[in-house]
Every structure is written in C-alpha cells, then in structure tokens.
Design an enzyme around this catalytic site. Structure first.
Site, PDB file in Angstrom:
ATOM      1  N   HIS A  80       1.234  -1.516  -0.247  1.00 13.14           N
ATOM      2  CA  HIS A  80       0.170  -0.048   0.427  1.00 13.14           C
ATOM      3  C   HIS A  80       0.845   1.190  -0.043  1.00 13.14           C
ATOM      4  O   HIS A  80       2.138   0.767   0.425  1.00 13.14           O
ATOM      5  CB  HIS A  80      -0.841  -0.067   1.367  1.00 13.14           C
ATOM      6  CG  HIS A  80      -0.387   0.748   2.661  1.00 13.14           C
ATOM      7  ND1 HIS A  80       0.029   0.811   3.021  1.00 13.14           N
ATOM      8  CD2 HIS A  80      -0.137  -1.372   3.231  1.00 13.14           C
ATOM      9  CE1 HIS A  80       0.355   0.879   4.737  1.00 13.14           C
ATOM     10  NE2 HIS A  80       0.577  -0.583   4.597  1.00 13.14           N
ATOM     11  N   ASP A  82      -0.147   4.379   1.392  1.00 17.53           N
ATOM     12  CA  ASP A  82      -0.609   5.389   2.203  1.00 17.53           C
ATOM     13  C   ASP A  82       0.219   4.955   3.504  1.00 17.53           C
ATOM     14  O   ASP A  82       1.041   3.823   3.883  1.00 17.53           O
ATOM     15  CB  ASP A  82      -1.843   5.635   2.316  1.00 17.53           C
ATOM     16  CG  ASP A  82      -2.762   3.838   3.121  1.00 17.53           C
ATOM     17  OD1 ASP A  82      -1.719   3.095   1.719  1.00 17.53           O
ATOM     18  OD2 ASP A  82      -3.881   4.228   3.729  1.00 17.53           O
ATOM     19  N   ASP A 112       6.080   0.592   7.387  1.00 21.45           N
ATOM     20  CA  ASP A 112       4.670   0.950   7.315  1.00 21.45           C
ATOM     21  C   ASP A 112       4.568   1.561   6.234  1.00 21.45           C
ATOM     22  O   ASP A 112       3.736   2.290   6.242  1.00 21.45           O
ATOM     23  CB  ASP A 112       4.071  -0.081   8.209  1.00 21.45           C
ATOM     24  CG  ASP A 112       2.297   0.668   8.067  1.00 21.45           C
ATOM     25  OD1 ASP A 112       2.178  -0.581   7.775  1.00 21.45           O
ATOM     26  OD2 ASP A 112       1.384   0.330   9.276  1.00 21.45           O
ATOM     27  N   GLU A 144      -5.349   1.627   2.368  1.00 23.06           N
ATOM     28  CA  GLU A 144      -5.366   0.484   2.676  1.00 23.06           C
ATOM     29  C   GLU A 144      -5.475   1.230   5.009  1.00 23.06           C
ATOM     30  O   GLU A 144      -5.883   0.092   5.741  1.00 23.06           O
ATOM     31  CB  GLU A 144      -3.599   0.142   3.325  1.00 23.06           C
ATOM     32  CG  GLU A 144      -3.685  -1.202   3.970  1.00 23.06           C
ATOM     33  CD  GLU A 144      -2.888  -1.205   5.637  1.00 23.06           C
ATOM     34  OE1 GLU A 144      -2.929  -2.614   5.612  1.00 23.06           O
ATOM     35  OE2 GLU A 144      -2.744  -0.411   5.048  1.00 23.06           O
ATOM     36  N   GLU A 145      -4.858   1.930   5.351  1.00 23.91           N
ATOM     37  CA  GLU A 145      -5.050   2.280   6.159  1.00 23.91           C
ATOM     38  C   GLU A 145      -5.994   2.431   7.079  1.00 23.91           C
ATOM     39  O   GLU A 145      -6.516   3.388   7.806  1.00 23.91           O
ATOM     40  CB  GLU A 145      -3.685   3.610   6.886  1.00 23.91           C
ATOM     41  CG  GLU A 145      -2.214   3.455   6.568  1.00 23.91           C
ATOM     42  CD  GLU A 145      -1.769   2.261   8.080  1.00 23.91           C
ATOM     43  OE1 GLU A 145      -2.426   1.754   7.803  1.00 23.91           O
ATOM     44  OE2 GLU A 145      -0.308   2.277   7.468  1.00 23.91           O
ATOM     45  N   GLU A 169       3.872  -6.540   4.331  1.00 19.68           N
ATOM     46  CA  GLU A 169       4.383  -5.868   5.153  1.00 19.68           C
ATOM     47  C   GLU A 169       4.963  -5.849   6.240  1.00 19.68           C
ATOM     48  O   GLU A 169       5.887  -6.957   6.520  1.00 19.68           O
ATOM     49  CB  GLU A 169       2.852  -6.088   6.094  1.00 19.68           C
ATOM     50  CG  GLU A 169       1.868  -5.661   5.199  1.00 19.68           C
ATOM     51  CD  GLU A 169       0.923  -3.754   5.849  1.00 19.68           C
ATOM     52  OE1 GLU A 169       1.537  -3.769   6.550  1.00 19.68           O
ATOM     53  OE2 GLU A 169      -0.208  -3.375   5.245  1.00 19.68           O
ATOM     54  N   HIS A 355       3.560   2.713  12.865  1.00 18.70           N
ATOM     55  CA  HIS A 355       2.314   3.835  13.703  1.00 18.70           C
ATOM     56  C   HIS A 355       3.092   3.825  14.967  1.00 18.70           C
ATOM     57  O   HIS A 355       1.979   4.583  15.341  1.00 18.70           O
ATOM     58  CB  HIS A 355       1.207   3.091  13.229  1.00 18.70           C
ATOM     59  CG  HIS A 355       0.046   2.732  12.403  1.00 18.70           C
ATOM     60  ND1 HIS A 355      -1.212   2.238  12.973  1.00 18.70           N
ATOM     61  CD2 HIS A 355       0.289   2.454  11.235  1.00 18.70           C
ATOM     62  CE1 HIS A 355      -1.329   1.510  11.996  1.00 18.70           C
ATOM     63  NE2 HIS A 355       0.139   1.835  11.091  1.00 18.70           N
TER      64      HIS A 355
END
Length: 385
Positions: A80, A82, A112, A144-145, A169, A355
């Site tokens: 992903h 984003d 990530d 995705e997030e 991932e 994150h």
C-alpha cells in the site's frame, strides 16, 4: 539489466519524501497520485506495462498495477502506498526526510510500508527481464490505513490470476499465513431526558447501555468458549469496548448514550455470521425498548484471512526462508488479495515500528529482503517450476 534508476537509498529517499497520508479526517487526508506517478516512472524504465486506476468513492486515490511478461500464473507483489498521520510533537526527525542513523533508516513509511517498493525495484536490477516466462505483477494500493478501498476495488475488478501473491507488510521477514478480521460498531441508545429528581419521568440511556453491555459481555464469553484456533497467540475472537459517552449534566436524566466497540474474529467466522450474533445478542434490548437502540458500522469490516499451510506455494516460501508460516492478530489487505490468488504476508521491518513516532527500518533487512524477492521472482516467473 541496463536501466537508469536511482540507487537503492535514493529510491527509498524519494518514496519517503512524497507524502501520502490517508486519514478519516479529510483535513489531513492526502492523495497518493504523486507517489503512484513516481512508482510508474521507475517501473516503466524497467519495462513494465502500467495501469493506473482511480479508486471509486475516494478523493484523489489511485491503484497502480504494473505488468512484466504475459501468460497465465506468475507472481504478484503487493503493497500500500499510504501511511498513517504522524504525531508532530513526538517525532524527533522530519517524517518526510529519510534519515540514516545507527544502521537504521528513519521516516514515515519506512517500515509500513512504502519502503517495500524500493526493495522490489532494487531487486529487479539483477533480473534479466527477457527471460521471464510467467508474468510478474506489482500492485500499489490506496487507503489501506483507513478503508482498504484500494485492495477491495482491485479484488473486485481485476482479471489477473497469478499463482501466488506476497504482501510486503513489516513481518520481520516471517511468513504470515493467517490473521484475524476486524468489525467496529457504534451502539447508540436514545432515552428520554428529564429532571434527575423524578427518574420515572424519563428513560435513562446510560441504564439501557448498562444492560446492553451485559448482553455483549455474554456474547464475548460465547465467542471465547465456542470459537478457537490454537495457531493464534490469542486463540479466540476478542471484543473490546473502546469508547463510551452519555449525558450532559449531573442533574438530568441521560437522553443519549453511545458505545464504540470492536470484535476481531478468527478466520472462518464470517462477517455475516458475526453480525448475526451481534444483532441476536442485542435483540432483547430492541424488543424491550423498540426504536431506542441502533447498531452502526464505524468502518468497513475486514474479514479474517487464512492461506492453507498445506498449499504448495506456502511450502515453497517456507523452504526459501527456512521457517514455518505464522499467524498474527493485526489486519492487512490479505483477505482481499486472497480472493485473487493464494496469498502470504511477508516483508522487511518490524510491526513494532508501524504507526510509531520516529518510525524506522533496520538496515540489516536490506540484503535478506533483496535476496528473497529475487528468489521469488526466479521461482514464479523465470524458472520452469
């Protein structure tokens, strides 16, 4: 391969320098178009055919599917584009400037997972694309997030059917074959306000929510008792009450109460069945208090995911890595990509850094990641296996 591409670190640097935050708050949500165009320019240089698709019902979000070679089967490498937003006061480094320090690469998306695309492109330097016998696909998705809209749309619209897919991932290069799903709901109760000195003249929404939570706890216990998968460290579905608010004054009967909760189901427990169990658990409250209780989705639900460990493709990955496939409790796009072809989650970096302020990837992953990507391309796209 004689191609004009930046060195690995420069690829990484440009990816991190191109903001692509996705958020439910539209004031900080960003388009991923610039990042998609950056990837497209590099992949075109290698010889890929590029398809860029706007993702329906999003604001400026795009998927990219790059194809090298023709025919059936092949390999799909997914990621992903984003990132989550960043906590400005907690970062000690610029989130959009790749910073190398103590054998680590810092920046938003290093682990990530925008960095995965740099690993793919770098590995392709050593591949003779003229010898590809089955197609290599690279998929870059949007959102995705938040909603996983990009992966959902790709799974619903694509016609390609690769032999196998890898989602990059951050798993510390441990192959992941299953994870739980995610269902989040708002339980809202409307009561009737009144003066607290005369409770019978109102309906206290907090009292009704208290009863409702009792029914939900019964469901939580039922899920724990009747659904079990020993492959998971937490082998049963979990339910969490994450937010509750009700009332506006100490001397008023509460007229409204709202609870936010989530359930993380095991693979095999369908979202339809889970919604049925949730509604069944709260049906006594609906019957007793008609029209006062509603259940609404907070986010689009994500089903549980499982790739059978006896699948021959899983065996290939396990032999290449020298370790067995594992399970995790967090969610990825795997349930949607799995609709297209058998899928494993496998990538560099640790989920512990995802994150987090000062997100980083350890540079010790560079060599092993490049090696495994090259081996995967060789096995699925170049050899006669």
């Amino acid at each position: 391969m004689n191609i004009k591409l930046p060195p690995f670190i420069e690829l990484f640097r440009q990816l991190i320098a191109t903001p692509s935050i996705s958020a439910t708050d539209i004031s900080i949500d960003q388009s991923n178009e610039s990042l998609i165009n950056l990837l497209a320019s590099w992949l075109k240089e290698i010889g890929f055919e590029i398809e860029i698709q706007p993702v329906p019902e999003t604001l400026g979000k795009y998927n990219l599917l790059a194809t090298l070679g023709r025919g059936p089967g092949g390999l799909l490498l997914c990621g992903h584009t984003d990132t989550v937003p960043f906590d400005e006061g907690l970062w000690t480094k610029d989130p959009f400037t790749l910073t190398e320090r103590d054998n680590k690469l810092y920046g938003l998306g290093t682990a990530d997972m925008k960095g995965f695309f740099a690993f793919i492109i770098d590995a392709l330097r050593d591949i003779d694309v003229s010898k590809i016998t089955r197609p290599l696909y690279i998929l870059a998705t949007a959102d995705e997030e938040t909603t996983m809209a990009g992966a959902r749309y790709f799974a619903a619209s694509t016609t390609i059917r690769p032999d196998f897919a890898i989602i990059g991932e951050p798993t510390s290069l441990h192959p992941i074959c299953a994870h739980k799903g995610h269902l989040s709901n708002a339980i809202r109760i409307v009561g009737q306000s009144g003066h607290s000195s005369d409770p019978d003249r109102g309906i206290n929404a907090i009292d009704l929510m208290h009863e409702s939570i009792g029914h939900l706890i019964e469901l939580r216990n039922t899920l724990k008792e009747h659904y079990n998968n020993p492959a998971f460290t937490i082998p049963y579905p979990t339910m969490n009450f994450g937010y509750i608010h009700g009332g506006d004054a100490v001397n008023r009967i509460c007229a409204h109460c709202e609870l936010h909760m989530d359930i993380r189901p095991l693979p095999g427990l369908t979202l339809q069945d889970l919604n049925g169990l949730l509604n069944e658990a709260l049906e006594p409250m609906k019957q007793r208090w008609p029209g006062r209780l509603t259940i609404d989705e907070l986010h689009s639900p994500i089903p549980g995911y499982e790739c059978p460990t006896d699948h021959k493709m899983v065996d290939v990955i396990e032999k290449l890595l020298g370790r067995k496939a594992e399970t995790v409790n967090y969610c990825t796009e795997a349930p949607f990509i799995q609709k297209v072809c058998p899928t494993l989650v496998l990538g560099p970096g640790s989920i512990e850094q995802a994150h987090q302020p000062d997100e980083f990837i350890d540079m010790s992953f560079i060599g092993p990641t490049r090696k495994i990507i090259s081996q995967l391309i060789d096995h699925f796209c170049l050899s006669n296996n």
